[in-house]
Design a protein around this motif. Structure first.
Motif, PDB file in Angstrom:
ATOM      1  N   VAL A  95       0.835  -1.200   0.000  1.00  0.00           N
ATOM      2  CA  VAL A  95       0.000   0.000   0.000  1.00  0.00           C
ATOM      3  C   VAL A  95       0.868   1.248   0.000  1.00  0.00           C
ATOM      4  CG1 VAL A  95      -1.649   1.340   1.388  1.00  0.00           C
ATOM      5  CG2 VAL A  95      -2.009  -1.105   1.030  1.00  0.00           C
ATOM      6  N   LEU A  96       1.888   1.265   0.839  1.00  0.00           N
ATOM      7  CA  LEU A  96       2.779   2.430   0.884  1.00  0.00           C
ATOM      8  C   LEU A  96       3.487   2.633  -0.446  1.00  0.00           C
ATOM      9  CD1 LEU A  96       4.290   2.070   4.467  1.00  0.00           C
ATOM     10  CD2 LEU A  96       2.609   3.746   3.681  1.00  0.00           C
ATOM     11  N   ASP A  97       3.933   1.556  -1.061  1.00  0.00           N
ATOM     12  CA  ASP A  97       4.607   1.647  -2.348  1.00  0.00           C
ATOM     13  C   ASP A  97       3.669   2.220  -3.409  1.00  0.00           C
ATOM     14  OD1 ASP A  97       6.821   1.125  -4.192  1.00  0.00           O
ATOM     15  OD2 ASP A  97       5.532  -0.486  -4.985  1.00  0.00           O
ATOM     16  N   ARG A  98       2.429   1.716  -3.437  1.00  0.00           N
ATOM     17  CA  ARG A  98       1.463   2.207  -4.424  1.00  0.00           C
ATOM     18  C   ARG A  98       1.115   3.674  -4.184  1.00  0.00           C
ATOM     19  NH1 ARG A  98       1.290   0.440  -8.908  1.00  0.00           N
ATOM     20  NH2 ARG A  98      -0.847   1.151  -9.116  1.00  0.00           N
ATOM     21  N   LEU A  99       1.012   4.081  -2.907  1.00  0.00           N
ATOM     22  CA  LEU A  99       0.735   5.488  -2.612  1.00  0.00           C
ATOM     23  C   LEU A  99       1.899   6.380  -3.050  1.00  0.00           C
ATOM     24  CD1 LEU A  99      -1.008   5.312   0.872  1.00  0.00           C
ATOM     25  CD2 LEU A  99      -2.020   6.102  -1.276  1.00  0.00           C
ATOM     26  N   GLN A 100       3.126   5.918  -2.808  1.00  0.00           N
ATOM     27  CA  GLN A 100       4.289   6.700  -3.230  1.00  0.00           C
ATOM     28  C   GLN A 100       4.321   6.849  -4.751  1.00  0.00           C
ATOM     29  OE1 GLN A 100       7.457   4.526  -1.385  1.00  0.00           O
ATOM     30  NE2 GLN A 100       7.290   5.647   0.550  1.00  0.00           N
ATOM     31  N   LYS A 101       4.028   5.778  -5.461  1.00  0.00           N
ATOM     32  CA  LYS A 101       3.987   5.859  -6.922  1.00  0.00           C
ATOM     33  C   LYS A 101       2.882   6.805  -7.380  1.00  0.00           C
ATOM     34  CE  LYS A 101       6.051   1.427  -8.039  1.00  0.00           C
ATOM     35  NZ  LYS A 101       5.860   0.103  -8.628  1.00  0.00           N
ATOM     36  N   GLU A 102       1.743   6.738  -6.717  1.00  0.00           N
ATOM     37  CA  GLU A 102       0.627   7.610  -7.077  1.00  0.00           C
ATOM     38  C   GLU A 102       0.980   9.073  -6.824  1.00  0.00           C
ATOM     39  OE1 GLU A 102      -3.129   8.236  -8.704  1.00  0.00           O
ATOM     40  OE2 GLU A 102      -2.003   6.372  -8.565  1.00  0.00           O
ATOM     41  N   CYS A 103       1.710   9.339  -5.749  1.00  0.00           N
ATOM     42  CA  CYS A 103       2.139  10.709  -5.458  1.00  0.00           C
ATOM     43  C   CYS A 103       2.991  11.273  -6.593  1.00  0.00           C
ATOM     44  CB  CYS A 103       2.966  10.764  -4.172  1.00  0.00           C
ATOM     45  SG  CYS A 103       2.044  10.478  -2.682  1.00  0.00           S
ATOM     46  N   LEU A 104       3.806  10.439  -7.179  1.00  0.00           N
ATOM     47  CA  LEU A 104       4.742  10.893  -8.213  1.00  0.00           C
ATOM     48  C   LEU A 104       4.165  10.822  -9.620  1.00  0.00           C
ATOM     49  CD1 LEU A 104       7.944   9.139  -6.836  1.00  0.00           C
ATOM     50  CD2 LEU A 104       7.303  11.543  -6.566  1.00  0.00           C
ATOM     51  N   GLU A 105       3.278   9.875  -9.876  1.00  0.00           N
ATOM     52  CA  GLU A 105       2.866   9.604 -11.247  1.00  0.00           C
ATOM     53  C   GLU A 105       1.392   9.868 -11.547  1.00  0.00           C
ATOM     54  OE1 GLU A 105       3.961   5.525 -11.735  1.00  0.00           O
ATOM     55  OE2 GLU A 105       6.095   5.918 -11.431  1.00  0.00           O
ATOM     56  N   ALA A 106       0.636  10.387 -10.600  1.00  0.00           N
ATOM     57  CA  ALA A 106      -0.790  10.617 -10.839  1.00  0.00           C
ATOM     58  C   ALA A 106      -0.980  11.664 -11.926  1.00  0.00           C
ATOM     59  CB  ALA A 106      -1.468  11.059  -9.553  1.00  0.00           C
ATOM     60  N   GLU A 107      -2.037  11.509 -12.677  1.00  0.00           N
ATOM     61  CA  GLU A 107      -2.293  12.419 -13.797  1.00  0.00           C
ATOM     62  C   GLU A 107      -2.859  13.757 -13.342  1.00  0.00           C
ATOM     63  OE1 GLU A 107      -4.510  10.630 -16.938  1.00  0.00           O
ATOM     64  OE2 GLU A 107      -3.251   8.837 -16.939  1.00  0.00           O
ATOM     65  N   THR A 108      -3.576  13.774 -12.231  1.00  0.00           N
ATOM     66  CA  THR A 108      -4.173  15.036 -11.778  1.00  0.00           C
ATOM     67  C   THR A 108      -3.550  15.479 -10.467  1.00  0.00           C
ATOM     68  OG1 THR A 108      -5.921  13.935 -10.532  1.00  0.00           O
ATOM     69  CG2 THR A 108      -6.371  14.417 -12.858  1.00  0.00           C
ATOM     70  N   ASP A 109      -3.610  16.769 -10.234  1.00  0.00           N
ATOM     71  CA  ASP A 109      -3.089  17.320  -8.980  1.00  0.00           C
ATOM     72  C   ASP A 109      -3.892  16.798  -7.786  1.00  0.00           C
ATOM     73  OD1 ASP A 109      -1.184  18.750 -10.331  1.00  0.00           O
ATOM     74  OD2 ASP A 109      -2.365  20.614 -10.398  1.00  0.00           O
ATOM     75  N   GLY A 110      -5.196  16.668  -7.963  1.00  0.00           N
ATOM     76  CA  GLY A 110      -6.048  16.179  -6.879  1.00  0.00           C
ATOM     77  C   GLY A 110      -5.682  14.771  -6.450  1.00  0.00           C
ATOM     78  N   ALA A 111      -5.372  13.927  -7.411  1.00  0.00           N
ATOM     79  CA  ALA A 111      -4.993  12.549  -7.087  1.00  0.00           C
ATOM     80  C   ALA A 111      -3.656  12.516  -6.358  1.00  0.00           C
ATOM     81  CB  ALA A 111      -4.911  11.714  -8.365  1.00  0.00           C
ATOM     82  N   ARG A 112      -2.726  13.375  -6.785  1.00  0.00           N
ATOM     83  CA  ARG A 112      -1.422  13.433  -6.102  1.00  0.00           C
ATOM     84  C   ARG A 112      -1.587  13.926  -4.666  1.00  0.00           C
ATOM     85  NH1 ARG A 112       0.511  14.944 -11.277  1.00  0.00           N
ATOM     86  NH2 ARG A 112       0.197  17.154 -10.862  1.00  0.00           N
ATOM     87  N   VAL A 113      -2.403  14.965  -4.490  1.00  0.00           N
ATOM     88  CA  VAL A 113      -2.621  15.511  -3.145  1.00  0.00           C
ATOM     89  C   VAL A 113      -3.297  14.470  -2.260  1.00  0.00           C
ATOM     90  CG1 VAL A 113      -3.898  17.250  -1.828  1.00  0.00           C
ATOM     91  CG2 VAL A 113      -2.643  17.917  -3.888  1.00  0.00           C
ATOM     92  N   ARG A 114      -4.291  13.786  -2.797  1.00  0.00           N
ATOM     93  CA  ARG A 114      -4.991  12.760  -2.011  1.00  0.00           C
ATOM     94  C   ARG A 114      -4.036  11.621  -1.644  1.00  0.00           C
ATOM     95  NH1 ARG A 114      -8.269  11.476   1.841  1.00  0.00           N
ATOM     96  NH2 ARG A 114      -9.403   9.554   1.509  1.00  0.00           N
ATOM     97  N   ALA A 115      -3.177  11.198  -2.559  1.00  0.00           N
ATOM     98  CA  ALA A 115      -2.205  10.140  -2.267  1.00  0.00           C
ATOM     99  C   ALA A 115      -1.235  10.597  -1.183  1.00  0.00           C
ATOM    100  CB  ALA A 115      -1.451   9.756  -3.532  1.00  0.00           C
TER     101      ALA A 115
END
Length: 142
Positions: free
Chosen positions: A96-116
């Motif tokens: 879960v932590l790994d996926r959240l870290q990847k989402e923080c760096l690679e999410a397409e939207t700013d909202g998704a990065r902030v939420r991650a």
């Protein structure tokens, strides 16, 4: 001489006798008890108890459960189960932590990065918060 050597520098090996091992039925009983079965049910599943009364099954199940070899095996199985649960929980948390870290760096939207990042922050501090809340709760109860 250390506890692993016994005289003349030779390693000390404990001989395991056949009398030290559990029978197949005792092992089956221990496995069922460690899995959470009631002693009587574990005994009925492991032994031929069709013609036995409920009281006789209960007495034999208690006698078997109080056998030191069986008790040690039940505890060993329970320790293995607990270690497996801890390992699975640690792997799940790492995933879960790994996926959240990847989402923080690679999410397409700013909202998704902030939420991650928000979830990552909550996850990172949750063990500390839960320990503090448990400690505070204990103090209030005393």
């Amino acid at each position: 001489m250390t506890d692993k050597t016994k005289g003349k520098g030779k390693p000390y090996l404990k001989v395991v006798r056949d009398t030290d091992r559990l029978t197949a039925k005792q092992e089956a009983f221990a496995q069922r008890v460690a899995a959470g079965a009631v002693l009587s049910d574990a005994y009925r599943d492991s032994y031929a108890a069709d013609n036995m009364t409920d009281k006789a099954v209960w007495v034999e199940a208690c006698r078997l459960a109080s056998n030191p070899k069986v008790t040690l095996r039940v505890k060993a199985i329970q320790a293995e189960i607990e270690a497996d649960h801890r390992t699975r929980a640690a792997r799940r948390e790492a995933f879960v932590l790994d996926r959240l870290q990847k989402e923080c760096l690679e999410a397409e939207t700013d909202g998704a990065r902030v939420r991650a990042l928000e979830l990552l922050g909550k996850t990172a501090y949750s063990p500390i918060r839960s320990r503090l809340s448990r400690t505070g709760t204990r103090r209030r109860q005393n």
